[in-house]
Design an enzyme around this catalytic site. Structure first.
Site, PDB file in Angstrom:
ATOM      1  N   HIS A 186     138.955  79.734  94.098  1.00 11.53           N
ATOM      2  CA  HIS A 186     138.781  80.764  93.063  1.00 11.53           C
ATOM      3  C   HIS A 186     138.981  82.144  93.663  1.00 11.53           C
ATOM      4  CE1 HIS A 186     134.825  80.225  94.916  1.00 11.53           C
ATOM      5  NE2 HIS A 186     134.597  81.495  94.636  1.00 11.53           N
ATOM      6  N   HIS A 237     137.995  86.246  92.991  1.00  4.71           N
ATOM      7  CA  HIS A 237     137.164  87.209  92.276  1.00  4.71           C
ATOM      8  C   HIS A 237     138.017  88.424  91.943  1.00  4.71           C
ATOM      9  CE1 HIS A 237     133.186  85.491  93.633  1.00  4.71           C
ATOM     10  NE2 HIS A 237     133.978  84.997  94.571  1.00  4.71           N
TER      11      HIS A 237
HETATM   12  P1  AMP Z   1     131.879  82.310  96.163  1.00  3.69           P
HETATM   13  O1  AMP Z   1     131.969  80.801  96.286  1.00  3.69           O
HETATM   14  O2  AMP Z   1     130.850  82.906  97.073  1.00  3.69           O
HETATM   15  O3  AMP Z   1     133.214  82.989  96.287  1.00  3.69           O
HETATM   16  O4  AMP Z   1     131.363  82.675  94.709  1.00  3.69           O
HETATM   17  C1  AMP Z   1     131.154  81.768  93.680  1.00  3.69           C
HETATM   18  C2  AMP Z   1     130.959  82.583  92.434  1.00  3.69           C
HETATM   19  O5  AMP Z   1     130.877  81.694  91.341  1.00  3.69           O
HETATM   20  C3  AMP Z   1     129.672  83.444  92.415  1.00  3.69           C
HETATM   21  O6  AMP Z   1     130.037  84.815  92.224  1.00  3.69           O
HETATM   22  C4  AMP Z   1     128.889  82.875  91.247  1.00  3.69           C
HETATM   23  O7  AMP Z   1     128.181  83.874  90.535  1.00  3.69           O
HETATM   24  C5  AMP Z   1     129.979  82.240  90.404  1.00  3.69           C
HETATM   25  N1  AMP Z   1     129.531  81.122  89.564  1.00  3.69           N
HETATM   26  C6  AMP Z   1     128.868  80.012  89.958  1.00  3.69           C
HETATM   27  N2  AMP Z   1     128.642  79.206  88.902  1.00  3.69           N
HETATM   28  C7  AMP Z   1     129.178  79.811  87.824  1.00  3.69           C
HETATM   29  C8  AMP Z   1     129.285  79.485  86.439  1.00  3.69           C
HETATM   30  N3  AMP Z   1     128.778  78.360  85.938  1.00  3.69           N
HETATM   31  N4  AMP Z   1     129.903  80.356  85.616  1.00  3.69           N
HETATM   32  C9  AMP Z   1     130.430  81.507  86.090  1.00  3.69           C
HETATM   33  N5  AMP Z   1     130.366  81.868  87.388  1.00  3.69           N
HETATM   34  C10 AMP Z   1     129.751  81.041  88.244  1.00  3.69           C
END
Ligand code: AMP
Ligand code: ZN
Length: 117
Positions: free
Chosen positions: A101, A103
């Site tokens: 993913h 951001h």
């Molecule tokens: P990272 O793996 O650290 O790059 O970030 C994972 C991101 O996914 C975080 O910013 C979380 O807030 C976001 N996240 C996790 N679960 C959900 C969800 N169900 N819906 C939207 N965002 C999510």
């Protein structure tokens, strides 16, 4: 290794967990981050399970660039005038969800947000 049937982003991709889809393409979905670090913080995820950029097939690159540009355009048409892209790859770099993913952090003048520079 996380099993794909337990992966939260696979569940979002399969519409088993509802999110407010901003838009989707054949291979990607964009939706707001559940715990935004800035207003408008959004995520671009792959529909298929790839751990991070190292597993992402290169032939998705063109579609991904177009998705990034379209999401950026949507945010620029809202009240933002710039954006940062961040991709955490592997836990050591802060990756918590082990499903590829990106951001997108919308920015505006004087927002006080610090991302590098
Ligand atoms: P990272 O793996 O650290 O790059 O970030 C994972 C991101 O996914 C975080 O910013 C979380 O807030 C976001 N996240 C996790 N679960 C959900 C969800 N169900 N819906 C939207 N965002 C999510
Ligand atoms: Zn997954």
């Amino acid at each position: 290794m996380i099993k794909q049937d337990e992966c939260i982003f696979c569940k979002i991709a399969k519409k088993e967990i509802p999110v407010e889809v901003i838009f989707e393409t054949e291979n990607f979905i964009c939706f707001p981050d559940a715990d935004p670090v800035v207003k408008g913080h959004s995520l671009i995820i792959t529909k298929k399970h790839f751990m991070n950029i190292m597993e992402l097939p290169s032939d998705l690159g063109k579609e991904l660039i177009n998705v990034i540009k379209k999401l950026g355009e949507i945010k620029l048409k809202e009240c933002f005038s710039g954006f940062n892209l961040i991709m955490n790859n592997f836990p050591e770099a802060g990756q918590i969800v082990m499903h590829a993913h990106i951001h997108l952090l919308p920015r505006k003048k004087g927002d006080g947000v610090k991302v590098l520079g």
